[in-house]
Design an enzyme around this catalytic site. Structure first.
Site: not given
Ligand SMILES: *Cc1c(COP(=O)(O)O)cnc(C)c1O
Length: 438
Positions: A24, A280, A154, A251
């Protein structure tokens, strides 16, 4: 041991410009702007090859929740690397993996019973999509093939996860490649969340035979601008799924592990999702590793022979180094009072956001747990560039941050010392004032 060579900063930058394709990043920025060349990171701080220090104000894309190179994580990683780094977990297992699964389930929202391991947030979401889809295919409801996702969502970078996302700036090019998702009106349009809930209720009731699941970023939609909603809204979203008995997929790749002030954002609404995605903070940014948790009901929907087994798995599922680190992360949460320390930090972040809101050109502000955000323009990624101006002004003051369009935010490590947090918020306030005054 090999000794670290002294770093020739200009050589690193030249090689990076010649050969690296960063994420990006517009080429013109890659070619012109001077990157921070990080040679070391410790606690809240990155150290550049020229000896300058920068506060990591967004925990390196939200992952480094316990600070860089936490000594306990480094020690466990070093010890584990001498006995087992990686083994295929199809047909084998290893102690740290089994123990990690137990430890994770112990802290997960009650009712989650099984863990599928993968590599990062996107793969955790891909696994969730395939699990939900396959479940209905083989459990008497093959018409349930569509997912519902929210405006401003996202969920990651792979094609499936991208299909669920609605950050147009990231996904519009790929439109023809993505699968179709039902999406209620955007919560930031007129009518807000009330209208979203109304549409969802109507749609999901009338299409209950088609819906494989609803996916939500609980309490904070991170990537689309740190947009927040209340636990009440979250509970209502969950209730709609319960009513038609489809899957609620949380998520929590960003919101999990204390970012919103509690271990899970779902906890603030008192709900247990059917599927939970974790990444994360899972290894506190030490290694890429993720998990998708499911209820016993879902797991049992795959019982039997190969014809019913989950058709999903990656090379590094249950990676041994990742597992040992992820397990130590949970030990640190238990033993170092990570969550208990959040309220006094969250108050400071919230006060910062309120203070910033008094500045004439600040259009919006919000804070929850270890996240504080201000809008210096419209939400979204288009923007006027003012977010990047603030990032540059912040960098001069020794802060590393990355705006979301014209939204500037902080998401520091959860255990940041109070004096360092105060320093960050003050220095960032200065940077914002400098840009707004110019
Ligand atoms: C960062 C993120 C993802 C993707 O995770 P990656 O480790 O970058 O593939 C998916 N969902 C949410 C809510 C995120 O913040």
């Amino acid at each position: 041991m090999t000794m670290a060579e002294p770093v020739d900063r200009s050589l690193v930058v030249a090689l990076d410009r010649a050969h690296v394709w960063p994420p990006y990043t517009p080429h013109e920025r890659h070619e012109r702007e001077d990157p921070i060349v990080v040679v070391k990171a410790q606690g809240s701080w990155l150290e550049d090859a020229d000896g300058r220090r920068y506060f990591d104000a967004f925990s390196s894309w939200w992952a480094v929740t316990l600070g860089h190179c936490h000594p306990r994580l480094v020690a466990r990683l070093r010890a584990q690397s001498e006995s087992l780094c990686h083994v295929s977990t199809g047909g084998a297992t290893h102690p740290e993996l089994a123990l990690l699964a137990r430890d994770l389930i112990n802290v997960a929202p009650p009712g989650l019973a099984r863990v599928h391991f993968s590599d990062d947030g996107s793969t955790a979401v891909e696994a969730a999509i395939k699990i939900a889809f396959q479940y209905w295919q083989q459990n008497g409801y093959p018409s349930r093939r569509r997912f519902v996702a929210l405006g401003g969502a996202y969920h990651g970078e792979t094609v499936g996860a991208m299909s669920l996302a609605s950050v147009e700036e990231f996904t519009h090019v790929f439109g023809p490649l993505l699968f179709k998702v039902y999406r209620p009106p955007h919560p930031h349009e007129e009518g807000g969340w009330e209208r979203v809930l109304e549409h969802l209720e109507r749609f999901m009731r009338s299409h209950k035979d088609e819906i494989a699941g609803l996916i939500v970023e609980p309490l904070i939609q991170g990537a689309s601008g740190m947009r927040m909603h209340s636990p009440k809204v979250l509970k209502a979203l969950h209730e709609i799924c319960s009513e038609i008995d489809t899957f609620f997929i949380a998520d929590e790749v960003f919101t999990g592990y204390g970012r919103t002030g509690t271990m899970w954002a779902c906890g603030q609404a008192g709900i247990t999702p059917d599927i939970l995605c974790v990444a994360k903070g899972f290894t506190a940014g030490v290694l890429p590793m993720a998990a998708t948790l499911v209820t016993a009901r879902i797991y049992e929907g795959f019982s039997g022979g190969m014809e019913r087994a989950l058709l999903h798995g990656h090379t590094f599922c249950g990676h041994a180094l990742g597992a040992v680190v992820a397990r130590e992360v949970l030990a640190i949460y238990r033993e170092e009072g990570v969550l208990e320390g959040i309220p006094e930090r969250a108050v400071r972040i919230a006060r910062w956001a309120e203070r910033m809101a008094l500045l004439p050109r600040v259009r919006g502000h919000r804070a929850l747990g270890m996240v504080g955000a201000i809008d210096l323009g419209e939400l979204g990624y288009g923007g006027s560039g003012i977010g990047w101006e603030v990032a540059r002004a912040a960098r001069k003051r020794g802060i590393f941050l990355r705006p979301l369009g014209d939204t500037v935010y902080v998401a520091p490590r959860l255990n940041v010392p109070l004096d360092e947090l105060d320093w960050l918020l003050e220095a960032l306030e200065d940077a914002v004032r400098e840009v707004l005054d110019s």
